[in-house]
Write a protein that holds these residues in place. Structure first.
Motif, short mmCIF file in Angstrom:
data_model
loop_
_atom_site.label_atom_id
_atom_site.label_comp_id
_atom_site.label_asym_id
_atom_site.label_seq_id
_atom_site.Cartn_x
_atom_site.Cartn_y
_atom_site.Cartn_z
N ARG A 17 23.09 42.06 -10.23
CA ARG A 17 23.81 42.38 -11.49
C ARG A 17 23.08 43.73 -12.29
O ARG A 17 22.25 43.52 -12.66
CB ARG A 17 24.01 41.09 -12.43
N ARG A 55 26.90 44.54 -8.82
CA ARG A 55 27.82 44.32 -9.45
C ARG A 55 27.81 44.79 -10.88
O ARG A 55 26.68 44.60 -11.44
CB ARG A 55 27.80 42.77 -9.66
N ILE A 57 28.23 45.98 -14.25
CA ILE A 57 28.66 45.32 -15.57
C ILE A 57 28.41 46.57 -16.47
O ILE A 57 27.26 46.88 -17.08
CB ILE A 57 28.11 44.02 -15.87
N SER A 102 30.02 35.40 -19.44
CA SER A 102 28.99 34.74 -18.06
C SER A 102 30.12 34.58 -17.03
O SER A 102 29.79 34.51 -15.92
CB SER A 102 28.11 33.79 -18.51
N VAL A 105 31.37 37.45 -15.33
CA VAL A 105 30.16 37.95 -14.48
C VAL A 105 29.96 37.15 -13.23
O VAL A 105 29.75 37.62 -12.03
CB VAL A 105 28.84 38.04 -15.17
N ASN A 139 23.03 38.32 -18.51
CA ASN A 139 24.28 38.74 -17.63
C ASN A 139 23.58 39.96 -16.41
O ASN A 139 24.33 40.20 -15.76
CB ASN A 139 25.44 39.11 -18.21
#
Length: 398
Positions: A17, A55, A57, A102, A105, A139
């Protein structure tokens, strides 16, 4: 300059992440984004990370909501624009911390891109509050900062996160830092700086820093009038900060001690009114009529400026030479910009420019893409030119 880690230092990103700080503070008029430059600048970093299985964010601010939820400053409409620029699906979460963030995510799969809501909807963002930083950090596994334009702020999403997890510079941040190092950090000499704009008062720190670092400092725009007046000339109705005459003299004295030549206009394009097609004439700066104002530097001055650009190995530019928005008062800015662009194309000049009006002026001259690097960061670029440490950059160096 390799004192910071880049995406090249990131191996196996699958399932990781990545909290990626970007600048999506784009201009909006009547609900429509009028300029997507900032989104285009961060697109390579987003796509590279997603392409490597991360991933992604996205953390960003929009406007100045001052820690309150202001619906007109939501990033939700921007998500669609980011999606079309990337040509890649962008999901959206209605908060940047807490359950909604969250949950969003948690649903991500490798290669997904998720934009979280405006970080400035929380007072902890601008205060760099440790509790808010911790909530953001929950996150992510890795922090990447690609928002040089927000690097002069020690906020939670620009500085705080780098203390919580491995921190890296994104491709835009990397390009900016490399270009700035070439511009003033460790430049090829001679170095010429062009500083224009309306007022000396907003650029005192900048001018004082530059005289110790460059070989010649070209002063144009309204601020040139303050220096011309300080030398004992009458500047008529020109924009002028007469109360800063002593400051101008002090800057000239510091330049002389540092061996930096101050290049002021010798002639001026003057008019009685500031409007398109106003009747104008060119006069020496020692003979500006009492009822006229200087709106551009004259042709002899442009020749001298272009001669300095020809001598230079490095050029740093902030601010237009005249009132470029209105013809014919754009002539000096356009001529110097095109000359610098030509020298850059020929491989003879490293040209670094930045600041809002500067970007518009180079665009107007049709040479925005011909400079070595043009920074879209306003305040951060200016503070860097002033020699001030930028918290968002400093923390990446540790």
């Amino acid at each position: 300059m390799t004192a910071f880690k880049t995406l090249d230092d990131l191996t196996d990103l699958s399932g990781k992440r990545v909290l990626l700080r970007v600048d999506l503070n784009v201009p909006v008029k009547d609900g429509k984004v009028t300029d997507t430059t900032r989104i285009e600048r961060v697109a390579p970093t987003i796509l590279e990370l997603a392409g490597k299985g991360a991933r992604v964010i996205l953390l960003a601010h929009f406007g100045r909501p001052k820690g309150e939820v202001v619906p007109s400053m939501s990033l939700e409409p921007i998500a669609g624009i980011v999606e079309s620029v990337l040509d890649h699906r962008v999901h959206f979460a209605p908060d940047c911390i807490g359950g909604e963030a969250s949950d969003a995510v948690g649903k991500m799969v490798d290669g997904d891109v998720l934009l979280l809501e405006n970080t400035r909807f929380h007072p902890g963002e601008e205060k760099n509050d440790p509790t808010f930083v911790t909530a953001l950090a929950q996150n992510g596994d890795i922090f990447v900062n690609d928002a040089f334009s927000a690097a002069h702020r020690a906020h939670a999403s620009t500085e705080g996160l780098a203390h919580h997890m491995p921190a890296y510079a994104g491709r835009t941040m990397q390009a900016e830092l490399v270009a700035l190092e070439k511009g003033l950090g460790n430049p090829d000499r001679p170095v010429v700086a062009i500083v224009g704009g309306a007022k000396v008062s907003t650029k005192i720190d900048l001018l004082k820093n530059l005289v110790g670092k460059v070989d010649a400092l070209v002063i144009g725009g309204g601020m040139a009038n303050t220096f011309i007046a300080a030398r004992g000339n009458d500047v008529g109705k020109s924009l002028c900060e007469h109360e800063l005459a002593e400051t101008a003299k002090q800057i000239e004295a510091e330049a002389a001690m540092a061996g930096c030549e101050i290049v002021l206009p010798s002639d001026a394009v003057v008019a009685r009114e500031f409007k398109a097609g106003a009747e104008s004439e060119t006069v020496p700066v020692s003979a500006i009529p009492a009822d006229a104002m200087m709106l551009d530097v004259g042709p002899m001055s442009v020749e001298a400026i272009n001669a300095w650009i020809s001598k230079a190995d490095t050029l740093v530019w902030n601010g237009p030479l005249g009132a470029f928005e209105i013809e014919p008062f754009d002539a000096a800015t356009v001529s110097a910009a095109r000359h610098a662009a030509q020298r850059t194309r020929e491989g003879l000049l490293v040209s670094v420019a930045g600041g809002g009006d500067t970007v518009s002026a180079l665009n107007h001259a049709g040479v925005l893409d011909a400079f070595t690097y043009v920074s879209t960061a306003g305040g951060a670029f200016l503070e860097w030119m002033e020699g001030k440490p930028l918290p968002g950059v400093k923390v990446l160096m540790n």
